[in-house]
Design a protein around this motif. Structure first.
Motif, PDB file in Angstrom:
ATOM      1  N   GLY A 196       0.781  -1.220   0.000  1.00  0.00           N
ATOM      2  CA  GLY A 196       0.000   0.000   0.000  1.00  0.00           C
ATOM      3  C   GLY A 196       0.813   1.270   0.000  1.00  0.00           C
ATOM      4  N   SER A 197       1.904   1.258   0.732  1.00  0.00           N
ATOM      5  CA  SER A 197       2.657   2.505   0.833  1.00  0.00           C
ATOM      6  C   SER A 197       4.066   2.231   1.331  1.00  0.00           C
ATOM      7  N   MET A 198       4.909   3.229   1.160  1.00  0.00           N
ATOM      8  CA  MET A 198       6.252   3.151   1.737  1.00  0.00           C
ATOM      9  C   MET A 198       6.685   4.550   2.118  1.00  0.00           C
ATOM     10  N   SER A 199       7.593   4.631   3.073  1.00  0.00           N
ATOM     11  CA  SER A 199       8.160   5.937   3.401  1.00  0.00           C
ATOM     12  C   SER A 199       9.580   5.770   3.926  1.00  0.00           C
ATOM     13  N   VAL A 216      12.622   5.703   2.410  1.00  0.00           N
ATOM     14  CA  VAL A 216      13.461   4.707   1.742  1.00  0.00           C
ATOM     15  C   VAL A 216      14.688   5.434   1.191  1.00  0.00           C
ATOM     16  N   GLY A 217      15.859   5.097   1.716  1.00  0.00           N
ATOM     17  CA  GLY A 217      17.076   5.814   1.322  1.00  0.00           C
ATOM     18  C   GLY A 217      17.983   4.959   0.452  1.00  0.00           C
ATOM     19  N   PHE A 218      18.584   5.612  -0.561  1.00  0.00           N
ATOM     20  CA  PHE A 218      19.533   4.919  -1.436  1.00  0.00           C
ATOM     21  C   PHE A 218      20.945   5.318  -1.039  1.00  0.00           C
ATOM     22  N   ALA A 265      16.386   9.482  -1.946  1.00  0.00           N
ATOM     23  CA  ALA A 265      15.393   8.796  -1.115  1.00  0.00           C
ATOM     24  C   ALA A 265      14.008   8.872  -1.729  1.00  0.00           C
ATOM     25  N   VAL A 266      13.176   7.921  -1.342  1.00  0.00           N
ATOM     26  CA  VAL A 266      11.734   8.030  -1.543  1.00  0.00           C
ATOM     27  C   VAL A 266      11.195   8.475  -0.195  1.00  0.00           C
ATOM     28  N   GLU A 267      10.763   9.728  -0.115  1.00  0.00           N
ATOM     29  CA  GLU A 267      10.233  10.204   1.165  1.00  0.00           C
ATOM     30  C   GLU A 267       8.946   9.473   1.498  1.00  0.00           C
ATOM     31  N   SER A 268       8.085   9.354   0.491  1.00  0.00           N
ATOM     32  CA  SER A 268       6.837   8.629   0.705  1.00  0.00           C
ATOM     33  C   SER A 268       6.251   8.238  -0.630  1.00  0.00           C
ATOM     34  N   CYS A 269       5.446   7.206  -0.599  1.00  0.00           N
ATOM     35  CA  CYS A 269       4.777   6.751  -1.810  1.00  0.00           C
ATOM     36  C   CYS A 269       3.529   5.988  -1.399  1.00  0.00           C
ATOM     37  N   ARG A 270       2.397   6.349  -1.963  1.00  0.00           N
ATOM     38  CA  ARG A 270       1.152   5.607  -1.722  1.00  0.00           C
ATOM     39  C   ARG A 270       0.583   5.173  -3.049  1.00  0.00           C
ATOM     40  N   PHE A 271       0.166   3.920  -3.088  1.00  0.00           N
ATOM     41  CA  PHE A 271      -0.457   3.392  -4.295  1.00  0.00           C
ATOM     42  C   PHE A 271      -1.950   3.277  -4.050  1.00  0.00           C
ATOM     43  N   LEU A 320       9.810  12.256  -3.984  1.00  0.00           N
ATOM     44  CA  LEU A 320      11.210  11.841  -4.109  1.00  0.00           C
ATOM     45  C   LEU A 320      12.114  12.937  -3.566  1.00  0.00           C
TER      46      LEU A 320
END
Lengths: 169, 132
Positions: A91-94, A96-98, B77-83, B124
């Motif tokens: 559903g979601s993510m937050s 996430v660091g590369f 980074a991906v700060e946040s993502c909602r599908f 992003l």
């Protein structure tokens, strides 16, 4: 421990999107798995003779996909038989660091911990390393199980196998 | 960086600076055809465009219109993502994105829609490399 055959049996993903090779540790609320990256990855097929190191970096978001598939294996194990026939939805993510780039020849080691479970939603955290160095850090990814049916062309959302409208903020 | 997605975003609204907010925004469209290689395995009997590939479309759009001052910054980074809803072969993705400075970094916030409504919301974070 889950072998490659076990990974294939547990996940619906297939080539070119089955991005976990093997599970090396499986505990009550944590999992470790590996994904070996080679120069024969299909994503490199279109590169010309002068491909740069940057061109050969493994795609950032496939690294996330590989990590979430590892989380999915843990989620399935935690959910047990109760979710037979249901679909798993990211559903979601937050956060996430590369970090450093992943290149052909690298073996990525994913680690995933269950942070908490709320009703039918699970929240995972963790990261990935190559040779002990972090390449990915994952603050939070939510996974939910929903009654499933395979979507036909006109099936209304929410669809199986995909990320849902639940979970996350 | 190599992309797992064949389709390239097309600009449908040229990048421009919003005088009030200072944000740098643009609009894109991406046609997702059944020829995308990811559909073969995601999934064999029921093609669904992977969420990470929706994110990839946003990344490519974002990097096509980096604002003045952000050139050379890379995804940190991906700060946040909602599908929210699934994307299928034949869908047209509409991407509205907006760049804004965040301290030393840059944020790109994007809304992705299909004809069935919002597909995803993504933020992003980009960072300039140290000029070491």
């Amino acid at each position: 421990m889950i072998t490659t055959e076990g990974v294939r049996a547990a996940l619906p993903h297939r080539y070119p999107m089955l991005l976990v090779d093997r599970v090396t540790e499986l505990g009550p609320d944590a999992i470790r798995a590996i994904k070996a990256v080679t120069v024969n990855e299909p994503w490199y097929a279109r590169l010309g003779p002068r491909a740069t190191r940057e061109d050969l970096a493994y795609p950032d978001f496939l690294l996330i996909e590989s990590w979430t598939q590892t989380a999915g294996l843990l989620a399935k194990r935690l959910a047990g038989d109760g979710v037979e026939g249901q679909v798993m939805l990211f559903g979601s993510m937050s956060d996430v660091g590369f970090h450093r780039r992943v290149l052909p020849g690298d073996t990525v080691e994913h680690h995933v911990r269950l942070e908490r479970a709320v009703n039918d939603t699970m929240i995972f955290e963790g990261g990935s390393r190559v040779d002990g160095e972090p390449v990915l850090t994952v603050g939070r990814v939510t996974v939910a199980f929903r009654p499933g049916e395979r979507p036909g062309a006109d099936t209304p959302d929410p669809h199986p196998g995909v990320v849902s409208r639940t979970g996350g903020r | 960086m190599t992309s797992p997605v064949l389709a390239a975003p097309r600009v449908v609204r040229e990048p421009a600076r919003d005088e009030d907010s200072g944000a740098w925004s643009a609009g894109f469209s991406v046609t997702i055809t059944g020829d995308e290689p990811v559909f073969a395995g995601h999934y064999p009997d029921f093609p669904i465009f992977p969420g990470v590939c929706v994110m990839e479309c946003v990344r490519r759009a974002a990097e096509a219109v980096m604002p003045p001052g952000a050139e050379g910054a890379r995804l940190a980074a991906v700060e946040s993502c909602r599908f929210l809803t699934a994307v299928h072969p034949g869908d047209e993705l509409g991407i509205e994105l907006s760049w804004s400075p965040r301290g030393e970094d840059w944020r790109c916030a994007a809304r992705v829609e299909t004809e069935r409504g919002r597909a995803a919301s993504i933020r992003l974070r980009y960072r300039r490399e140290d000029p070491a």
